[in-house]
Design a protein around this motif. Structure first.
Motif, short mmCIF file in Angstrom:
data_model
loop_
_atom_site.label_atom_id
_atom_site.label_comp_id
_atom_site.label_asym_id
_atom_site.label_seq_id
_atom_site.Cartn_x
_atom_site.Cartn_y
_atom_site.Cartn_z
N MET A 376 -39.74 22.22 -1.65
CA MET A 376 -41.10 22.75 -1.61
C MET A 376 -41.80 22.65 -2.97
O MET A 376 -42.98 22.31 -3.05
N ARG A 377 -41.06 22.92 -4.02
CA ARG A 377 -41.67 22.87 -5.35
C ARG A 377 -41.90 21.43 -5.81
O ARG A 377 -42.87 21.15 -6.51
N THR A 378 -41.01 20.53 -5.46
CA THR A 378 -41.14 19.14 -5.90
C THR A 378 -42.29 18.43 -5.19
O THR A 378 -43.10 17.74 -5.81
N TYR A 379 -42.36 18.58 -3.86
CA TYR A 379 -43.38 17.88 -3.08
C TYR A 379 -44.69 18.65 -3.02
O TYR A 379 -45.77 18.05 -2.95
N GLY A 380 -44.61 19.97 -3.03
CA GLY A 380 -45.80 20.77 -2.85
C GLY A 380 -46.32 20.67 -1.43
O GLY A 380 -45.86 19.83 -0.64
N VAL A 381 -47.28 21.50 -1.09
CA VAL A 381 -47.84 21.48 0.26
C VAL A 381 -48.47 20.12 0.56
O VAL A 381 -48.26 19.54 1.63
N GLU A 382 -49.20 19.58 -0.39
CA GLU A 382 -49.88 18.30 -0.16
C GLU A 382 -48.88 17.17 0.07
O GLU A 382 -49.10 16.31 0.92
N GLY A 383 -47.79 17.18 -0.68
CA GLY A 383 -46.78 16.13 -0.51
C GLY A 383 -46.09 16.21 0.84
O GLY A 383 -45.83 15.18 1.47
#
Length: 542
Positions: A376-383
């Protein structure tokens, strides 16, 4: 192995893993080993003296990799995807380093608390109603699989139903009533529900009945069909207590009619004593809920009791990470909590902490929330949203190609969540049985060709082919090439059946080509006509 040796071995292992992913498109997607191959090449027992890491590591490529089906391969278009990402792998590495059974909060407070926090993050991201958050009466818990979630919820539903419907009794009278009712309990699921619901019924010691669906309703469970089944069961003295609904069925990714199901249950089993527990199985398609365009699908979930989705299918998290959300956690705890003296501690007794052992069937559990946190932190919501939308676009592309070849194929059910399901188009005079037989020949020939891997199913008596391209390495060129292979294979099988009679020479073997490998050469011939060149994307030299 000391810390220095571990560092060297770990560096070498990571280099090999990176190389594996970098070279995946050059490998064949399916293993070609024979059953029992590994026993023949491994010693009869472990070595008397320890071996060096170098000797152990070389056996990965030489002995293990040949027996792998490469689920992360861009030509893997079977079943549903099994996600993998480097942040997820790092989470597994740390989890192994911090290893703990983590059955109580005190075993490692961070293990419990991170799970609570990240599952609340996920619930909000998926647009689940607030009743599924840990800040209220509900909450989330990581299970091993969607099947495990179903049996966990069914056990809770069974005990809740029996406890509440006999609450006016006590002592032996209540025990006798529970034993009598237990023999009459029925768990329900549509005829498209995953087999895990039927298996959960076996484990729970209850009956199972499936509710019929139709192609006209896109194989979705409807309230009318559910109500009819409930009434038929009750007329026989049976007591339905549990229902699995689907947000994305296994065969066609159909979405059940949650609105009409909610209305039917308000009539047949209104909330309160005797209500039917509704579990939403969204193992694969639930990942799409990270995108706002799918949020409307959750509008009725506040009426249901539990929801589960697998981040390890389509949301970039390595197996296993099945996220179960419960509307009232007390229902799980009442059914699954057993506290012997050796598990008692002041923190648990205070009621101020969560002990996830009471939310699941096993006692111990791993630190699985780390990999979810990392992803979740690496990709983020947008990713994460971009990841889902890219695959949906690839699915739309493949669906469009299938529709353009109506002379060969017929789409079965509405394409959804990057999955397209289709059957062969009947030729003049062919009945369903004949079309199904030829469809099976095409399916077997495609997979025997060794370039791509797809799966099949049977829905409503129709033999269908399923194609879903939804892993990290998926690209348009592989989708185009897969369609080209399926078209050429279908044309070849059709031609052979016409030339050699309905069964062909030696039946299916002829349709599969010489030694079942004729379609290896399709990639070298070029890509889908009119759709741009696709050349040797499979690295056939290796």
């Amino acid at each position: 192995m000391d810390s220095k040796q571990f560092k060297e071995a770990a560096t070498s292992a990571i280099d090999e893993i990176v190389n594996y992913y970098d070279t995946l498109p050059d490998r064949k997607v399916l293993s070609s080993v024979e059953p029992g191959y590994l026993r023949k090449i491994l010693p009869s027992g472990p070595p008397e003296k320890g071996e060096s890491w170098q000797d152990i590591q070389k056996d990965i490529e030489e002995k293990i990799v040949p027996g792998l089906t490469h689920w992360q391969h861009p030509n893997f278009m079977a079943f549903f995807p099994a996600s993998s990402s480097f942040p997820g792998m790092l989470g597994e590495l740390y989890s192994a380093a911090f290893t703990a059974p983590a059955f109580n909060w005190i075993c490692s407070p961070a293990v419990t608390e991170l799970e609570t926090v990240v599952l609340d993050w996920l619930a909000k991201l998926l647009n689940l109603p607030d009743c599924y958050l840990s800040t209220g009466e509900g909450g989330g818990v990581i299970q091993g699989s969607a099947s495990e979630s179903i049996v966990t919820c069914m056990v809770a539903a069974r005990d809740k139903y029996l406890r509440e419907t006999t609450s006016h009794l006590s002592g032996e009278e209540q025990e006798d009533a529970i034993a009598h009712k237990r023999s009459k309990l029925v768990a329900l699921g549509s005829d498209q529900a995953h087999s895990s619901t039927q298996k959960a019924a076996l484990i729970s010691g209850v009956r199972y009945r499936s509710v019929p669906t139709t192609l006209e309703n896109n194989f979705a469970l409807t309230g009318d069909a559910l109500l009819k089944t409930i009434n038929e069961l009750r007329s026989k003295g049976l007591e339905p207590f549990y229902l699995t609904c689907n947000l994305g069925t296994t065969s066609t990714c159909a979405v059940d009619d949650f609105c009409s199901i909610t209305k039917a249950l308000k009539t047949a089993a209104p909330p309160g004593i005797g209500e039917i527990w509704v579990h939403v199985d969204a193992a694969y398609a639930g990942s799409a809920l990270v995108c706002p365009e799918y949020h409307h699908l959750t509008s009725h979930f506040g009426e249901f009791h539990s929801f589960d989705m697998n981040m390890h299918k389509w949301l970039l998290t390595n197996f296993d990470a099945s996220c179960l959300f419960i509307r009232k956690r007390k229902d799980l705890i009442d059914a699954l909590s057993v506290t012997p003296s050796y598990l008692r501690n002041e923190h648990s007794e205070s009621g101020l902490v969560t002990d996830y052992r009471d939310w699941q069937i096993p006692l111990g559990r791993r630190f699985r929330s780390l990999k979810i946190w990392f992803v979740m932190r690496t990709y983020g919501v947008e990713g994460m949203q971009a990841h889902i939308r890219r695959h949906v676009k690839l699915g739309d592309l493949f669906h469009g190609l299938v529709k353009k070849r109506a002379d060969l194929f017929t789409v079965i059910g509405e394409p959804s969540f990057a999955l397209t399901t289709f059957a062969l188009t009947a030729k003049d005079g062919e009945n369903r049985e004949e079309v199904n037989r030829v469809s099976m020949q095409v399916y077997e020939a495609v997979n025997n060709g060794g370039v791509i891997y797809i799966t099949s199913s049977v829905v409503g008596g129709i033999y269908i082919l399923r194609v879903v391209s939804a892993n990290e390495l998926a690209e348009e060129k592989y989708v185009l090439n897969a369609f080209d292979i399926i078209v050429k294979t279908t044309e070849e099988v059709r031609s052979l059946n016409i030339t050699n009679g309905s069964n062909g020479v030696n039946g299916v073997k002829t349709a599969n080509g010489v030694n079942g490998k004729v379609h290896q050469e399709l990639v070298e011939e070029g890509g889908a006509k009119g759709l741009g060149e696709v050349t040797d994307v499979n690295g056939l030299a290796k």
